[in-house]
Write an enzyme that holds these catalytic residues in place. Structure first.
Site, short mmCIF file in Angstrom:
data_model
loop_
_atom_site.label_atom_id
_atom_site.label_comp_id
_atom_site.label_asym_id
_atom_site.label_seq_id
_atom_site.Cartn_x
_atom_site.Cartn_y
_atom_site.Cartn_z
N GLY A 116 0.84 -1.19 0.00
CA GLY A 116 0.00 0.00 0.00
C GLY A 116 0.87 1.23 0.00
O GLY A 116 2.06 1.15 0.33
N CYS A 125 5.29 -6.14 1.68
CA CYS A 125 5.66 -4.72 1.68
C CYS A 125 4.97 -3.98 2.83
O CYS A 125 5.24 -4.27 3.99
CB CYS A 125 5.36 -4.12 0.32
N TYR A 126 4.04 -3.06 2.56
CA TYR A 126 3.35 -2.37 3.65
C TYR A 126 2.70 -3.39 4.61
O TYR A 126 2.69 -3.19 5.82
CB TYR A 126 2.28 -1.44 3.07
N HIS A 136 7.83 -7.71 -3.73
CA HIS A 136 6.51 -8.10 -4.28
C HIS A 136 6.60 -9.44 -5.02
O HIS A 136 6.99 -9.48 -6.19
CB HIS A 136 6.00 -7.01 -5.23
N GLU A 164 4.17 -11.10 -6.12
CA GLU A 164 3.05 -11.28 -7.04
C GLU A 164 3.32 -10.76 -8.45
O GLU A 164 2.57 -11.05 -9.37
CB GLU A 164 1.79 -10.61 -6.46
N SER A 222 -25.19 -9.10 -25.47
CA SER A 222 -24.52 -8.04 -26.23
C SER A 222 -23.76 -8.62 -27.42
O SER A 222 -23.29 -7.88 -28.27
CB SER A 222 -23.51 -7.34 -25.32
N GLY A 223 -23.61 -9.94 -27.43
CA GLY A 223 -22.73 -10.54 -28.44
C GLY A 223 -21.35 -10.78 -27.85
O GLY A 223 -20.52 -11.45 -28.46
N GLY A 224 -21.08 -10.24 -26.67
CA GLY A 224 -19.77 -10.42 -26.05
C GLY A 224 -19.75 -11.61 -25.11
O GLY A 224 -20.77 -12.24 -24.85
N VAL A 225 -18.55 -11.87 -24.57
CA VAL A 225 -18.36 -13.10 -23.81
C VAL A 225 -19.08 -13.09 -22.45
O VAL A 225 -19.70 -14.08 -22.06
CB VAL A 225 -16.86 -13.46 -23.67
N ASP A 226 -19.05 -11.95 -21.74
CA ASP A 226 -19.61 -11.95 -20.38
C ASP A 226 -21.11 -12.27 -20.39
O ASP A 226 -21.58 -13.12 -19.64
CB ASP A 226 -19.39 -10.61 -19.68
N SER A 227 -21.86 -11.57 -21.25
CA SER A 227 -23.30 -11.80 -21.25
C SER A 227 -23.62 -13.19 -21.80
O SER A 227 -24.59 -13.82 -21.38
CB SER A 227 -24.04 -10.71 -22.03
N LYS A 241 -11.85 -12.09 -15.51
CA LYS A 241 -12.18 -12.32 -16.93
C LYS A 241 -11.68 -13.68 -17.44
O LYS A 241 -12.40 -14.40 -18.14
CB LYS A 241 -11.55 -11.20 -17.77
#
Ligand code: XMP
Length: 512
Positions: free
Chosen positions: A55, A82-83, A169, A171, A223-228, A368
């Site tokens: 942080g 770290c923090y 870090h 990560e 929507s035509g997209g992956v999420d929906s 995602k």
């Protein structure tokens, strides 16, 4: 049954989400919490381990964020980064002070103890540092596991409490052995089983949806997209005919997009699909509009009209499904304003309030890449699962200036050739988003014996993980050459193709 979960307490690090993803990559579920999370909450979630993130604050600042000091009595291992290490060490009685110079960048780590956290890490390894303060004096309760030239306590272990700390870090990819260290924490120290799988998630999500909606009907905007698409596939598995999907044709779609949605959802999945052709209304409202934000506003408002008009026809609809993802949830949580910040997904923002729907958000715990895995698990075709994002306002923001049917035709055809060629070269999955933009200035060309004055198509392709920053893709010249000659030969009204080599920032991905 509680699932094995690692809690990440986020002290405002730019890497909070990244830590959560790194944990999940090890098949261990993770959740991000604010520092104010209570011990009761952590206990009731049955957490298996805790990671305290980095942080920007200094532990001695007046309003420096702190977690509950009794966190070490929960009986689960804690890793401070770290923090997170500094605050935990301070609670446990160590001395923190500003480092002689702010350390930022790569550092050589000398490992002296490879018992648990640093097992199998080489004696000398590179780590990524980014800190102003550091622990400069430890009491006898701590053991040192590694140091760097300027940081005497770069990795530590507490002798009696289940606490480990690293000043660097693990990560980030700039710490090449960071993944090993995190894996060691999860498996050697927290004794995780690592049995979190997307198929279990799917089953839990299906049960949760059934419980939430009972016998009511859920509307899902496609929507035509992956999420929906993934939301729809999941809901269909959960509640079958109680799901009704709405797809609005706004006249700003790519070639065959509407057909693709109809074929997949109505014909293949046998989902009850309402296609609303609202293209005339969209295009007439957009006629002559040049300003991109105005275009967006008109499209957003018109979408709501179309959606409202269709959803009124659906009986017993009580819920609206949205493809909210975990990064939206974390981000809005961090800003302390969940409702206001939830993504205005596919322009359905505002709809739940306007129509009195309750929300169903089955993807709100997923990143995602996990949504894509879930899509594959639910049987969505690869094409759909790995689709590049497409903006809600569609081709309206890929035609610079005002929108006409002729211009839409040009950009649609150019886009189809572009994507065809990128796919044919086996490169589609290499890039994050690839698009064609119509730049309606007339430049001079020669065709046959005559001069032409025609439009420019700009190709844009980017590599990015978060869409906040992006580099332009290095599409090979031969592929660019094929794209260019096909567009110029096959798309009437275009005599020049250019390639956009700007990064974001300062440029954006879309041109408008
Ligand atoms: P920019 O152009 O801001 O784009 O670098 C970042 C990502 O967001 C998408 N984008 C939009 N998506 N409505 C959307 O649903 C919009 O108005 C919009 N504008 C940009 C863009 O395609 C890229 O993936």
């Amino acid at each position: 049954m509680t699932r094995e979960t690692i809690a990440i307490i986020d002290f405002g690090s730019q890497y909070g989400q990244l830590i959560a993803r790194r944990v999940r990559e090890n098949n261990v579920f993770s959740m991000v919490y604010p520092p104010s999370v209570t011990l009761e909450q952590l206990r009731s979630e049955g957490v298996t381990g805790i990671i305290l993130s980095g942080g920007p604050a200094s532990v001695y600042e007046k309003d420096a964020p702190v977690c509950d000091e009794k966190i070490f009595d929960l009986g689960v291992p804690v890793l401070g980064i770290c923090y997170g290490m500094q605050i935990a060490s301070k609670i446990l009685g160590a001395n923190i002070a500003p480092a002689h110079s702010r350390e930022y960048g790569r550092s050589e780590l000398q490992v002296t103890d490879t018992k648990d956290l640093l097992a199998t890490v080489p004696e000398l390894t590179t780590v990524w540092m980014s800190h102003g303060d550091q622990v400069n004096q430890l009491n006898d309760d701590f053991e040192t596991l590694a140091k760097t030239q300027t940081c005497p306590y770069a990795a530590v272990r507490h002798k009696s409490k289940p606490f480990y700390g690293v000043q660097f870090h693990p990560e980030v990819t700039h710490t090449p052995n960071g993944a090993t260290m995190l894996r060691n924490f999860l498996y050697n120290i927290c004794k995780c089983k690592g049995d979190w799988q997307i198929k279990d998630f799917a089953q839990e999500a299906i049960e949760a949806v059934r419980k939430q909606v009972g016998s009511d009907t859920v509307i899902c905007g496609l929507s035509g997209g992956v999420d929906s698409a993934v939301v729809a596939a999941l809901l269909h598995k959960a509640i079958g005919d109680q799901l009704v999907c709405i797809f609005v044709d706004n006249g700003l779609l790519r070639n065959n997009e509407r057909l693709g949605v109809e074929t997949m959802f109505a014909d293949h999945f046998k989902i009850n699909l309402h296609v609303v052709d609202w293209s005339k209304q969209f295009l007439s409202k957009l006629a002559g509009v040049v300003d991109p934000q105005k275009k967006r506003k008109i499209i957003g408002a018109e979408f709501i009209e179309a959606f409202k008009s269709e959803s009124k026809k659906i009986e017993n609809a009580k819920f609206l499904a949205q493809g909210t993802l975990y990064p939206d949830v974390i981000e809005s949580g961090a800003k302390g304003n969940l409702a206001a910040n939830i993504k205005l997904h596919h322009n359905v923002g505002g709809l739940p309030e306007q129509l009195g729907f309750d929300l169903v958000e089955p993807l709100r715990d997923l990143f995602k890449d996990e949504v894509r895995l879930l899509g594959e698990f639910l049987g969505l075709p690869e094409d759909m699962v790995w689709r590049h994002p497409f903006p809600g306002p569609g081709l309206a923001v890929r035609i610079i200036g005002d929108i006409t049917e002729e211009k839409l035709e040009i950009v649609r055809n150019a886009d189809e050739i572009l994507i065809d060629e990128i796919r044919a070269a086996g490169l589609y999955r290499n890039y994050s988003q690839t698009l064609a933009v119509l730049v309606p200035i007339e430049t001079v060309g020669v065709m046959g014996d005559g001069r032409t004055y025609e439009s420019v198509i700009a190709i844009r392709s980017v590599d990015t993980t978060d869409f906040m920053t992006a580099d332009f893709s290095h599409i090979p010249y031969e592929v660019l050459g094929r794209i260019s000659s096909r567009i110029i030969n096959e798309v009437r009204g275009v005599n020049r193709v250019v390639y956009d080599i700007s990064s974001k920032p300062p440029s954006t991905i879309e041109w408008e």
